[in-house]
Design a protein around this motif. Structure first.
Motif, PDB file in Angstrom:
ATOM      1  N   UNK A   1       0.852  -1.193   0.000  1.00 43.23           N
ATOM      2  CA  UNK A   1       0.000   0.000   0.000  1.00 43.23           C
ATOM      3  C   UNK A   1       0.884   1.239   0.000  1.00 43.23           C
ATOM      4  N   UNK A   2       0.616   2.145  -0.938  1.00 44.90           N
ATOM      5  CA  UNK A   2       1.375   3.396  -1.045  1.00 44.90           C
ATOM      6  C   UNK A   2       0.416   4.565  -0.850  1.00 44.90           C
ATOM      7  N   UNK A   3       0.728   5.444   0.083  1.00 42.47           N
ATOM      8  CA  UNK A   3      -0.099   6.630   0.298  1.00 42.47           C
ATOM      9  C   UNK A   3       0.246   7.690  -0.740  1.00 42.47           C
ATOM     10  N   UNK A   4      -0.785   8.135  -1.450  1.00 40.96           N
ATOM     11  CA  UNK A   4      -0.595   9.159  -2.487  1.00 40.96           C
ATOM     12  C   UNK A   4      -0.624  10.543  -1.855  1.00 40.96           C
ATOM     13  N   UNK A   5      -1.631  10.795  -1.019  1.00 38.26           N
ATOM     14  CA  UNK A   5      -1.706  12.031  -0.240  1.00 38.26           C
ATOM     15  C   UNK A   5      -2.476  11.714   1.038  1.00 38.26           C
ATOM     16  N   UNK A   6      -3.003  12.713   1.715  1.00 40.48           N
ATOM     17  CA  UNK A   6      -3.695  12.485   2.983  1.00 40.48           C
ATOM     18  C   UNK A   6      -4.942  11.609   2.834  1.00 40.48           C
ATOM     19  N   UNK A   7      -5.570  11.646   1.665  1.00 40.72           N
ATOM     20  CA  UNK A   7      -6.814  10.911   1.460  1.00 40.72           C
ATOM     21  C   UNK A   7      -6.639   9.658   0.605  1.00 40.72           C
ATOM     22  N   UNK A   8      -5.847   9.756  -0.455  1.00 43.85           N
ATOM     23  CA  UNK A   8      -5.727   8.649  -1.413  1.00 43.85           C
ATOM     24  C   UNK A   8      -4.635   7.662  -1.039  1.00 43.85           C
ATOM     25  N   UNK A   9      -4.906   6.389  -1.343  1.00 42.81           N
ATOM     26  CA  UNK A   9      -3.864   5.375  -1.218  1.00 42.81           C
ATOM     27  C   UNK A   9      -3.985   4.398  -2.386  1.00 42.81           C
ATOM     28  N   UNK A  10      -2.844   3.887  -2.787  1.00 39.92           N
ATOM     29  CA  UNK A  10      -2.779   2.968  -3.922  1.00 39.92           C
ATOM     30  C   UNK A  10      -2.497   1.567  -3.404  1.00 39.92           C
ATOM     31  N   UNK A  11      -3.349   0.637  -3.795  1.00 37.41           N
ATOM     32  CA  UNK A  11      -3.179  -0.748  -3.380  1.00 37.41           C
ATOM     33  C   UNK A  11      -2.597  -1.528  -4.557  1.00 37.41           C
ATOM     34  N   UNK A  12      -1.466  -2.205  -4.342  1.00 37.48           N
ATOM     35  CA  UNK A  12      -0.816  -2.994  -5.402  1.00 37.48           C
ATOM     36  C   UNK A  12      -0.822  -4.453  -4.975  1.00 37.48           C
ATOM     37  N   UNK A  13      -1.337  -5.289  -5.833  1.00 36.22           N
ATOM     38  CA  UNK A  13      -1.396  -6.729  -5.554  1.00 36.22           C
ATOM     39  C   UNK A  13      -0.688  -7.470  -6.692  1.00 36.22           C
ATOM     40  N   UNK A  14       0.188  -8.426  -6.339  1.00 33.98           N
ATOM     41  CA  UNK A  14       0.887  -9.233  -7.339  1.00 33.98           C
ATOM     42  C   UNK A  14       0.737 -10.715  -7.000  1.00 33.98           C
ATOM     43  N   UNK A  15       0.512 -11.520  -8.038  1.00 35.23           N
ATOM     44  CA  UNK A  15       0.476 -12.976  -7.834  1.00 35.23           C
ATOM     45  C   UNK A  15       1.158 -13.661  -9.014  1.00 35.23           C
ATOM     46  N   UNK A  16       1.839 -14.762  -8.722  1.00 40.24           N
ATOM     47  CA  UNK A  16       2.541 -15.529  -9.743  1.00 40.24           C
ATOM     48  C   UNK A  16       1.553 -16.099 -10.772  1.00 40.24           C
ATOM     49  N   UNK A  17       0.417 -16.555 -10.265  1.00 40.15           N
ATOM     50  CA  UNK A  17      -0.598 -17.141 -11.140  1.00 40.15           C
ATOM     51  C   UNK A  17      -1.088 -16.123 -12.163  1.00 40.15           C
ATOM     52  N   UNK A  18      -1.357 -14.907 -11.688  1.00 35.93           N
ATOM     53  CA  UNK A  18      -1.823 -13.853 -12.600  1.00 35.93           C
ATOM     54  C   UNK A  18      -0.713 -13.434 -13.557  1.00 35.93           C
TER      55      UNK A  18
ATOM     56  N   UNK B   1      -5.122  -0.606  -7.687  1.00 33.74           N
ATOM     57  CA  UNK B   1      -6.416  -0.055  -7.326  1.00 33.74           C
ATOM     58  C   UNK B   1      -6.233   1.142  -6.394  1.00 33.74           C
ATOM     59  N   UNK B   2      -6.959   2.209  -6.693  1.00 31.26           N
ATOM     60  CA  UNK B   2      -6.867   3.409  -5.878  1.00 31.26           C
ATOM     61  C   UNK B   2      -8.139   3.563  -5.045  1.00 31.26           C
ATOM     62  N   UNK B   3      -7.977   3.980  -3.807  1.00 34.53           N
ATOM     63  CA  UNK B   3      -9.124   4.162  -2.927  1.00 34.53           C
ATOM     64  C   UNK B   3      -8.827   5.270  -1.908  1.00 34.53           C
ATOM     65  N   UNK B   4      -9.880   5.814  -1.332  1.00 35.40           N
ATOM     66  CA  UNK B   4      -9.719   6.812  -0.267  1.00 35.40           C
ATOM     67  C   UNK B   4     -10.261   6.276   1.057  1.00 35.40           C
ATOM     68  N   UNK B   5     -10.466   4.959   1.105  1.00 35.73           N
ATOM     69  CA  UNK B   5     -11.100   4.345   2.258  1.00 35.73           C
ATOM     70  C   UNK B   5     -10.113   3.730   3.236  1.00 35.73           C
TER      71      UNK B   5
END
Length: 354
Positions: free
Chosen positions: A298-315, A332-336
């Motif tokens: 998870x990478x925080x973009x700013x105070x509200x936004x965060x970027x979720x990165x998921x990696x899998x070998x199968x994919x 995937x980006x979310x503010x939650x």
């Protein structure tokens, strides 16, 4: 069907069993239909129990053969859908006649694509009758009258069977055009209003839980889905928060959203942080080789936004075959803050399943 005595010593049990041939082999597998009880105890109560059970097994086998129809088509999954149908209790809610027709439509649809559904429902499946155009639309009209009862029935059933998060749910909006192309392709009924207006735009809003199970839907024609309508649904189902899920690249909402984003559309500094091998959370590893099978970050973009990165070998392997340059990553980006990291890819994937 036959009688089998299995186990050893005093632990032996009497069972009704069947043998089924394994497809494309000469081997057979044994399926236990029913365990009658302990062999020693049954024999004490009735010395002739085995002979009587053999007669019963023979009778049940003959009865089963008589009940098998000779329809030419059979779709795997009939019995599973029928079992769930009875467990939910839809026949009691809708009545036998409407329930039977609706069950046929559901099975036809599950075994079809959009393009083949129209033809498939004209062909009788095992224990199902063909569905005419008039039956199809009459069923939908009857179903509309029972909409609230049906939604309540489904919600009560899934609340018992799943651990729904009552404080949080999701919604997805999709837009459609009802036009002459749909009328011709699917045999939809014509009306004066549709002919005069040409294309009729409408939105479908689907509300669902973290399992991807629908909670409620709303169809809007010539009007927008507003915050007031969302508040009304919240009160109706006593859910404190809904999060909007989008499938369009970079379509950010004002608040409470999950949306996909392309790697190329991210800032250069964010891209560098993604490619950095640090701060990854390992979800799954191969025990013998210690190879990483799944990880997220998870990478925080700013105070509200965060970027979720998921990696899998199968994919990653699938992306390599498809040559789509995603290399096993989901962005995937979310503010939650309420959403747990492992829930995000699952929630997003439910859109395609629905």
């Amino acid at each position: 069907m036959y009688v089998a005595i299995t186990g050893k010593g005093k632990a032996r049990v009497v069972q009704f069993c069947e043998q089924h041939r394994i497809a494309k082999t000469n081997k057979k597998k044994t399926v236990v239909i029913k365990t009658i009880g302990n062999y020693e105890e049954l024999l004490k109560k009735n010395p002739n129990i085995i002979l009587e059970l053999k007669e019963e097994a023979r009778r049940l086998t003959e009865e089963k053969k008589k009940n098998v129809t000779k329809n030419i088509l059979f779709r795997f999954g009939h019995s599973l859908v029928y079992s769930l149908w009875n467990e939910i209790g839809l026949s009691k809610i809708l009545g036998e006649s409407l329930s039977k027709t609706l069950f046929s439509l559901v099975v036809y649809r599950l075994g079809s694509s959009y393009s083949t559904f129209l033809e498939n429902r004209k062909t009788p499946f095992l224990n199902l009758e063909s569905i005419s155009h008039s039956d199809f639309y009459e069923t939908l009209l009857e179903l509309e009258e029972n909409e609230k009862i049906l939604i309540d029935c489904f919600n009560k059933f899934f609340e018992k069977k799943t651990k729904r998060r009552k404080n949080l749910a999701y919604y997805y909006i999709s837009s459609y055009n009802y036009n002459s192309y749909w009328k011709v392709l699917y045999g939809l009924p014509n009306s004066d209003s549709h002919r005069t207006e040409g294309n009729l735009n409408f939105d479908m809003i689907l509300f669902f839980d973290s399992y991807g199970i629908p909670i409620f839907y709303q169809l809007l024609i010539k009007e927008k889905f507003t915050g007031k309508k969302l508040e009304k649904v919240k009160r109706l189902f006593k859910i404190s928060k809904f999060i909007s899920v989008s499938t369009e690249e970079n379509k950010k909402k004002k608040k409470s959203f999950i949306t996909p984003v392309l790697f190329d559309n991210l800032d250069f500094e964010v891209q560098k942080e993604i490619l950095n091998e640090k701060k990854w959370k390992i979800i799954e590893k191969e025990i013998e080789t210690d190879e990483i099978l799944e990880k997220d970050k998870i990478i925080k973009i700013d105070n509200n936004l965060k970027l979720y990165i998921h990696w899998s070998k199968k994919r990653a392997f699938r992306d390599y075959i498809e040559k789509n340059d995603r290399n096993g990553y989901i962005y995937l980006m979310t503010d939650e803050e309420l959403i747990k990291p492992h829930e995000i890819p699952d929630i997003f994937q439910h859109i395609w399943n629905i």
